[in-house]
Design a protein around this motif. Structure first.
Motif, mmCIF file in Angstrom:
data_model
loop_
_atom_site.group_PDB
_atom_site.id
_atom_site.type_symbol
_atom_site.label_atom_id
_atom_site.label_comp_id
_atom_site.label_asym_id
_atom_site.label_seq_id
_atom_site.Cartn_x
_atom_site.Cartn_y
_atom_site.Cartn_z
ATOM 1 N N ILE A 160 0.712 -1.168 0.086
ATOM 2 C CA ILE A 160 0.171 0.083 -0.654
ATOM 3 C C ILE A 160 1.084 1.086 0.502
ATOM 4 O O ILE A 160 1.756 1.731 1.024
ATOM 5 N N ASP A 161 1.109 2.105 -1.237
ATOM 6 C CA ASP A 161 1.314 3.539 -1.207
ATOM 7 C C ASP A 161 0.546 4.610 -1.593
ATOM 8 O O ASP A 161 0.397 4.742 -2.055
ATOM 9 N N GLY A 162 -0.047 5.299 -0.278
ATOM 10 C CA GLY A 162 -1.000 6.041 -0.220
ATOM 11 C C GLY A 162 -2.216 5.541 -0.424
ATOM 12 O O GLY A 162 -2.449 4.900 -0.352
ATOM 13 N N ASN A 163 -2.503 5.817 -1.525
ATOM 14 C CA ASN A 163 -4.033 5.466 -2.088
ATOM 15 C C ASN A 163 -3.673 4.566 -3.601
ATOM 16 O O ASN A 163 -4.422 3.870 -3.587
ATOM 17 N N TYR A 164 -2.445 4.209 -3.697
ATOM 18 C CA TYR A 164 -2.081 2.865 -4.298
ATOM 19 C C TYR A 164 -1.909 2.047 -4.439
ATOM 20 O O TYR A 164 -1.308 1.600 -2.797
#
Length: 99
Positions: free
Chosen positions: A7-11
Motif C-alpha cells: 500500500i503506497d498512499g491511495n495506490y
C-alpha cells in the motif's frame, strides 16, 4: 504470481517473489488480504476481487464482521455466526456455523 501487496498512499502495488512490481493502481478501498492469485479489497459494504494485474474480477455486496483469509482463488469471511467461503467470482462455496 503475487508474493505480496504493498500500500503506497491511495495506490496498491502487487509485487512478485523477487520484489519486482507487477501492477500499480489507484484504490481508495481498504485492503483485506491477498493470496498468490487474487487480491481482496473492501469498499464500504462491497467486497471486490482483483487479479494480479489489479483488474476487477468481481464485486459483491456483503455485510461482513471480519475477513478470515485467502488461499488460491478462494477467500473466507465471518458473517454473524457463520464462516463463509467464496470463489474468485464471489459465488458462495460453503457456509459453516462457527462461534
Amino acid at each position: 504470481m503475487i508474493a505480496r501487496v504493498k500500500i503506497d498512499g491511495n495506490y496498491l502495488e502487487t509485487l512478485d517473489s523477487e520484489g519486482r512490481k507487477i501492477a500499480r493502481t489507484y484504490c481508495k478501498a481498504m485492503l483485506l488480504g491477498n493470496s498468490s492469485k487474487i487480491v481482496i479489497v473492501q469498499d464500504g459494504n462491497y467486497i471486490e476481487v482483483l487479479d494480479q494485474d489489479l483488474k476487477k474480477i468481481a464485486r459483491k455486496f456483503l455485510k461482513i464482521d471480519r475477513f478470515l483469509g485467502a488461499s488460491g482463488d478462494t477467500f473466507s469471511v465471518q458473517s454473524g455466526n457463520y464462516a463463509e467461503t467464496y470463489n474468485m467470482e464471489c459465488k458462495q462455496i460453503s457456509r459453516n456455523y462457527s462461534k
